[in-house]
Design a protein around this motif. Structure first.
Motif, short mmCIF file in Angstrom:
data_model
loop_
_atom_site.label_atom_id
_atom_site.label_comp_id
_atom_site.label_asym_id
_atom_site.label_seq_id
_atom_site.Cartn_x
_atom_site.Cartn_y
_atom_site.Cartn_z
N CYS A 104 21.18 50.84 -20.91
CA CYS A 104 20.23 51.54 -20.30
C CYS A 104 20.41 52.96 -20.35
CB CYS A 104 20.07 51.32 -18.71
SG CYS A 104 19.52 49.40 -18.53
N VAL A 105 21.63 53.33 -20.44
CA VAL A 105 21.81 54.69 -20.58
C VAL A 105 21.77 55.46 -21.88
CG1 VAL A 105 23.88 56.51 -20.31
CG2 VAL A 105 23.45 54.87 -18.71
N ASP A 106 22.61 54.84 -23.00
CA ASP A 106 22.54 55.23 -24.21
C ASP A 106 21.13 55.05 -25.06
OD1 ASP A 106 22.95 55.77 -26.92
OD2 ASP A 106 25.27 55.41 -26.75
N VAL A 107 20.35 56.05 -25.36
CA VAL A 107 18.97 56.10 -26.02
C VAL A 107 19.09 55.38 -27.28
CG1 VAL A 107 18.24 57.99 -24.83
CG2 VAL A 107 19.43 58.28 -27.07
N HIS A 108 20.35 55.35 -28.15
CA HIS A 108 20.43 54.46 -29.30
C HIS A 108 20.48 52.93 -29.30
CE1 HIS A 108 22.38 58.55 -30.13
NE2 HIS A 108 21.87 58.42 -31.27
N LEU A 109 20.52 52.37 -27.91
CA LEU A 109 20.47 51.24 -27.53
C LEU A 109 19.25 50.67 -26.87
CD1 LEU A 109 24.15 50.39 -26.37
CD2 LEU A 109 23.35 50.52 -28.45
N VAL A 144 27.82 49.33 -29.44
CA VAL A 144 28.11 49.14 -28.19
C VAL A 144 29.25 50.01 -27.73
CG1 VAL A 144 28.64 47.81 -26.07
CG2 VAL A 144 26.68 47.30 -27.75
N LYS A 145 30.41 49.70 -28.56
CA LYS A 145 31.80 50.42 -28.33
C LYS A 145 31.64 51.84 -28.47
CE LYS A 145 33.96 47.80 -31.38
NZ LYS A 145 35.04 47.23 -32.25
N LYS A 146 30.83 52.31 -29.48
CA LYS A 146 30.70 53.74 -29.71
C LYS A 146 30.00 54.30 -28.40
CE LYS A 146 28.72 57.43 -32.72
NZ LYS A 146 27.98 57.49 -33.97
N ALA A 147 28.99 53.66 -28.07
CA ALA A 147 28.05 54.20 -26.57
C ALA A 147 29.05 54.20 -25.56
CB ALA A 147 26.97 53.24 -26.50
N LEU A 148 29.89 53.11 -25.25
CA LEU A 148 30.70 53.12 -24.23
C LEU A 148 32.06 54.08 -24.08
CD1 LEU A 148 31.78 51.35 -21.81
CD2 LEU A 148 33.13 49.95 -23.37
N ARG A 149 32.43 54.38 -25.34
CA ARG A 149 33.10 55.53 -25.53
C ARG A 149 32.68 57.00 -25.30
NH1 ARG A 149 35.06 53.02 -30.25
NH2 ARG A 149 33.75 54.40 -31.56
N HIS A 150 31.40 57.28 -25.56
CA HIS A 150 30.61 58.35 -25.17
C HIS A 150 30.27 58.27 -23.57
CE1 HIS A 150 28.56 58.97 -29.33
NE2 HIS A 150 29.82 59.12 -29.32
N ILE A 151 30.13 57.38 -23.09
CA ILE A 151 29.82 57.34 -21.59
C ILE A 151 31.17 57.57 -21.08
CG2 ILE A 151 29.35 56.03 -19.79
CD1 ILE A 151 27.32 54.31 -21.31
N VAL A 152 32.23 57.18 -21.41
CA VAL A 152 33.60 57.24 -20.68
C VAL A 152 34.00 58.70 -20.96
CG1 VAL A 152 35.92 56.51 -20.71
CG2 VAL A 152 34.27 54.92 -21.05
N LEU A 153 33.70 59.14 -21.92
CA LEU A 153 34.07 60.67 -22.37
C LEU A 153 33.21 61.75 -21.79
CD1 LEU A 153 35.27 60.24 -26.08
CD2 LEU A 153 36.92 60.36 -23.91
N GLY A 178 24.48 61.51 -21.95
CA GLY A 178 23.52 61.88 -20.83
C GLY A 178 22.70 60.52 -20.49
N PHE A 179 21.64 60.99 -19.28
CA PHE A 179 20.90 59.75 -19.02
C PHE A 179 19.35 60.19 -19.66
CE2 PHE A 179 22.78 57.20 -15.82
CZ PHE A 179 24.10 58.02 -15.74
N GLY A 180 19.43 61.23 -20.61
CA GLY A 180 18.02 61.39 -21.08
C GLY A 180 17.48 60.27 -21.76
N GLY A 181 16.11 60.02 -21.24
CA GLY A 181 15.33 59.05 -21.86
C GLY A 181 15.33 57.87 -21.18
N THR A 182 14.23 57.27 -20.63
CA THR A 182 14.52 56.09 -19.51
C THR A 182 13.76 54.96 -20.49
OG1 THR A 182 12.25 56.94 -18.49
CG2 THR A 182 14.45 57.70 -17.62
N HIS A 183 12.98 55.25 -21.36
CA HIS A 183 12.27 54.17 -22.10
C HIS A 183 12.99 53.09 -23.02
CE1 HIS A 183 9.15 51.68 -24.19
NE2 HIS A 183 8.37 52.11 -23.18
N ILE A 184 13.24 52.02 -22.92
CA ILE A 184 14.34 51.18 -23.51
C ILE A 184 13.92 50.93 -25.09
CG2 ILE A 184 13.25 48.81 -23.29
CD1 ILE A 184 16.10 48.05 -22.50
#
Length: 323
Positions: free
Chosen positions: A51-56, A292-301, A305-311
């Motif tokens: 939900c957080v990473d716009v690439h997903l 997913v692993k890359k997005a998780l690293r970005h969130i942890v680091l 951001g939370f930009g963009g809410t449309h899935i």
């Protein structure tokens, strides 16, 4: 000996579980509790990251969010009561609690069957129709397919879960085939209903999975490059592993003969698909998925951001990377 209420419903059910092996219960308690915590955390992380990473924000991860939420709900409908029974001498569940658990667990189980078939179709569209993928898996269709999965599972649970409830159940949660095995009355009509529901919500979705992957395999065989084979394998391997785990256990439970005397074996299989499988799903998707692993690293680091809410934002960009 159990007391019967004035309306002929039992006040409680006895869930024997693994009480015949009391020395095993403390070990099982620690084992199941650890798996449950990992399952909730793993699936929760997938939901947050997707939900957080716009690439997903793509159809694949939209359905994965549904699957993760479903796994958390399914485990929560069964495991806490199981842990209570393992922890103390009381091996009972109230009539109301048993009915709620019965309906919810079968609703979610049927929903997962359909949802996995939907996810297989999404993978078919991604590999076999890459140029039309965005048009095929548009947001309205994805939402409709997800809604149909949840509604279909709820419908079969409401219709098929009206069974005679027993006072003494030699198991650790309310399971339809086992209830019919232990019933003291004629269960022919219930068995017919169960097999029809199993065909519609287990066999038919499994067939759709097989059809989708047979088409995918045919398309992959036409690929000449090793890189193309690798990308196709990475796209489908996680889902194939989840489908194999889920159907391998659930087909054993629901398509075995109704009078088969295999309670202990059935308990172990039920323990696997009710407790272990929901934990393995997020591990399979995260360990084999670089995105997913890359997005998780970005969130942890703190870099995501939370930009963009449309899935489904940036769908075409991510599709090109996946395919």
């Amino acid at each position: 000996m159990m007391e019967i209420a004035s309306v002929s419903f039992p006040e409680v059910f006895i869930l024997l579980g693994f009480s015949e092996r009391p020395s095993l219960e403390p070990i099982l308690f620690i084992f199941v509790l650890g798996i449950y915590v990992v399952s909730v955390l793993g699936n929760g992380i997938i939901i947050v990251v997707s939900c957080v990473d716009v690439h997903l924000h793509t159809p694949m991860y939209f359905f994965l969010v549904n699957l993760s939420f479903l796994d958390i709900s399914f485990s929560t409908s069964i495991v806490p009561q199981f842990l209570i029974n393992l922890w103390g001498p009381q091996k009972a569940i109230s009539y109301g609690g048993c009915v709620i658990q019965f309906y919810i667990s079968h609703w979610l189980g049927a929903t997962e069957c359909v949802l996995l078939a939907v996810m297989a179709y999404d993978r078919y569209a991604a590999i076999c129709r890459p140029l039309h993928y965005t048009a095929i898996m548009h947001p309205k269709l994805c939402c409709s397919l997800a809604f149909a999965s949840w509604l279909g599972g709820l419908t079969t649970s409401v219709v098929g879960s009206t069974l005679t409830m027993l006072l003494r159940i030699d198991h650790f949660f309310s399971e339809m085939p086992l209830i019919m095995q232990l019933a003291c009355v004629d269960t022919s009509s219930n068995e017919v209903e169960m097999y029809v529901a199993s065909f519609i919500f287990v066999v038919l979705p499994l067939g759709l999975n097989l059809v989708s992957y047979s088409r995918i395999a045919w398309a992959v065989l036409k690929i000449r490059s090793a890189e193309g084979w690798r990308k196709a394998f990475n796209t489908c391997s996680s889902h194939v592993a989840v489908v194999a785990l889920f159907y391998g256990s659930i087909l054993f439970m629901y398509l075995q003969p109704a009078r088969r005397n295999s309670h202990e074996e059935g308990k172990l299989v039920a323990l696997f698909y009710a407790v272990v499988t929901p934990m393995l799903n997020p591990l399979i998707y995260t360990l084999r998925n670089k995105t997913v692993k890359k997005a998780l690293r970005h969130i942890v680091l703190g870099n995501c951001g939370f930009g963009g809410t449309h899935i489904f934002k940036n769908l075409s960009l991510v599709r090109r990377k996946q395919i």
